[in-house]
Motif scaffolding. Structure first.
Motif, short mmCIF file in Angstrom:
data_model
loop_
_atom_site.label_atom_id
_atom_site.label_comp_id
_atom_site.label_asym_id
_atom_site.label_seq_id
_atom_site.Cartn_x
_atom_site.Cartn_y
_atom_site.Cartn_z
N GLN A 117 21.31 -23.44 -35.40
CA GLN A 117 21.22 -25.03 -35.40
C GLN A 117 21.55 -25.54 -34.25
O GLN A 117 21.71 -26.57 -34.06
N THR A 118 22.04 -24.64 -33.32
CA THR A 118 22.48 -25.17 -31.75
C THR A 118 21.20 -24.91 -30.84
O THR A 118 20.67 -23.83 -30.66
N ARG A 119 20.85 -25.94 -30.08
CA ARG A 119 19.49 -25.80 -29.23
C ARG A 119 19.39 -27.03 -28.23
O ARG A 119 20.25 -27.72 -28.39
N ILE A 120 19.01 -26.31 -27.26
CA ILE A 120 18.57 -27.39 -25.84
C ILE A 120 17.38 -27.90 -26.34
O ILE A 120 16.40 -27.19 -26.62
N LEU A 121 17.02 -29.46 -26.44
CA LEU A 121 16.01 -30.14 -26.94
C LEU A 121 15.19 -30.43 -25.63
O LEU A 121 13.64 -30.51 -25.73
N ASP A 122 15.73 -30.39 -24.33
CA ASP A 122 14.99 -30.99 -23.43
C ASP A 122 15.84 -30.89 -22.01
O ASP A 122 16.74 -30.31 -21.91
N ARG A 123 14.98 -31.22 -21.05
CA ARG A 123 15.73 -31.10 -19.64
C ARG A 123 16.75 -32.32 -19.58
O ARG A 123 16.79 -33.22 -20.35
N ILE A 124 17.74 -32.28 -18.72
CA ILE A 124 18.39 -33.51 -18.41
C ILE A 124 17.77 -34.46 -18.00
O ILE A 124 16.92 -34.37 -17.09
N ARG A 125 17.96 -35.70 -18.54
CA ARG A 125 17.30 -37.03 -17.87
C ARG A 125 18.26 -38.05 -17.77
O ARG A 125 19.11 -38.24 -18.71
N GLU A 126 17.98 -38.85 -16.56
CA GLU A 126 18.93 -40.02 -16.37
C GLU A 126 18.04 -41.27 -15.84
O GLU A 126 17.51 -41.13 -14.57
N PRO A 127 17.56 -42.14 -16.61
CA PRO A 127 17.79 -42.46 -17.93
C PRO A 127 17.12 -41.56 -19.13
O PRO A 127 15.98 -41.18 -18.55
N ARG A 128 17.49 -41.53 -20.07
CA ARG A 128 16.62 -40.95 -21.31
C ARG A 128 15.80 -41.88 -21.86
O ARG A 128 16.53 -43.13 -22.59
N LEU A 129 14.52 -42.08 -21.88
CA LEU A 129 13.75 -43.04 -22.33
C LEU A 129 13.07 -42.76 -23.91
O LEU A 129 13.22 -41.78 -24.38
N PRO A 130 12.61 -43.77 -24.50
CA PRO A 130 12.13 -43.64 -25.98
C PRO A 130 11.26 -42.66 -26.09
O PRO A 130 11.29 -42.12 -27.19
N GLU A 131 10.46 -42.43 -24.92
CA GLU A 131 9.37 -41.24 -25.23
C GLU A 131 9.98 -39.87 -25.17
O GLU A 131 9.27 -38.84 -25.54
N HIS A 132 11.11 -39.98 -24.64
CA HIS A 132 11.91 -38.39 -24.27
C HIS A 132 12.53 -37.96 -25.88
O HIS A 132 12.83 -38.69 -26.86
#
Length: 257
Positions: free
Chosen positions: A122-137
């Motif tokens: 159940q423990t996962r990385i979903l994406d890279r780090i993003r600043e900011p994180r937008l609705p499409e991410h």
């Protein structure tokens, strides 16, 4: 002996796993903020000790890797670092840009496959780090449960060569403001220590984001205790969760002395 943990009234969700000693809502998935970087560090260490990666391999930090938030690389002029350098920066100061460069080098699929091989479902990385994180991410960087992260901490505390590497990186973590704040220890002691000790020693990884405070670690004294404490709350209420996390830290300290 397992001790029940009834948390006080809190403005959010708190999950706690101290294997064999303390648990509360251990299987409830929560966003992890930078605690998810532990999965990346683990896979990098497995690659280094297994021969798939070389510690001194240079990695260029690309424009796309640079990210605000925690870390130092976005403020430094050098743009080429070794894999080992990037891992140390990720562990010690939770460097977001270093994290992104490592994810790009190692691959997100490989990181999550490695987590599966270690028993994390159940423990996962979903994406890279993003600043900011937008609705499409993807909605967050990583998700997971206290039970799985405490079990990962137990593996990191074990004798495997890769585990010793990760534990050494975690010992250099500069953030001891959450669970570890109530554990009397020397935060500058980043030398690997084995039990029993006549004092307490901490290696940990924290995660901080709006509405999130998370801490996973290994504490060694007369005995060893591993823990994972995850919290989620409305923005602006984070310090109340940190206070609860420190209460748990005091209990962990009592377990290890």
């Amino acid at each position: 002996m397992l001790t029940a943990f009834p948390p006080p009234e809190l403005p959010g969700t708190l999950t706690v796993a101290v294997p064999g000693l303390l648990e509360h809502r251990v299987d409830e998935p929560l966003p992890l903020a930078s605690v998810g970087k532990l999965l990346l560090l683990t896979e990098v260490a497995r690659g280094l000790t297994g021969g798939a990666l070389e510690a001194d391999e240079p990695v260029d930090v690309l424009d796309e890797d640079y990210c605000g938030g925690s870390g130092l690389l976005a403020r430094l002029s050098q743009r080429r670092w070794t894999i080992a350098d990037l891992a140390r920066l990720t562990a010690a100061v939770s460097d977001n840009s270093a994290t992104n460069a490592l994810i790009r080098r190692v691959g997100l699929d490989r990181v999550n496959k490695g987590a599966e091989e270690l028993g994390l479902t159940q423990t996962r990385i979903l994406d890279r780090i993003r600043e900011p994180r937008l609705p499409e991410h993807p909605p967050t960087f990583s998700v997971g449960t206290a039970r799985e992260l405490a079990a990962l901490a137990q593996q990191i505390a074990g004798p495997a060569p890769w585990a010793r590497v990760v534990l050494g990186w975690m010992a250099a973590c500069s953030d001891r403001s959450m669970v570890a704040a109530a554990i009397p220890h020397d935060p500058e002691d980043d030398t690997l220590r084995d039990v029993p000790l006549d004092r307490l020693w901490v290696a940990n990884k924290t995660g901080t984001d709006i509405g999130m405070r998370c801490d996973v670690g290994v504490v060694r004294g007369t005995r060893e205790v591993c823990y994972a404490v995850l919290s989620a709350c409305p923005p602006g209420r984070e310090f109340e969760m940190v206070q609860a996390m420190r209460t748990i830290g005091a209990r962990i300290a009592a377990f290890t002395m």
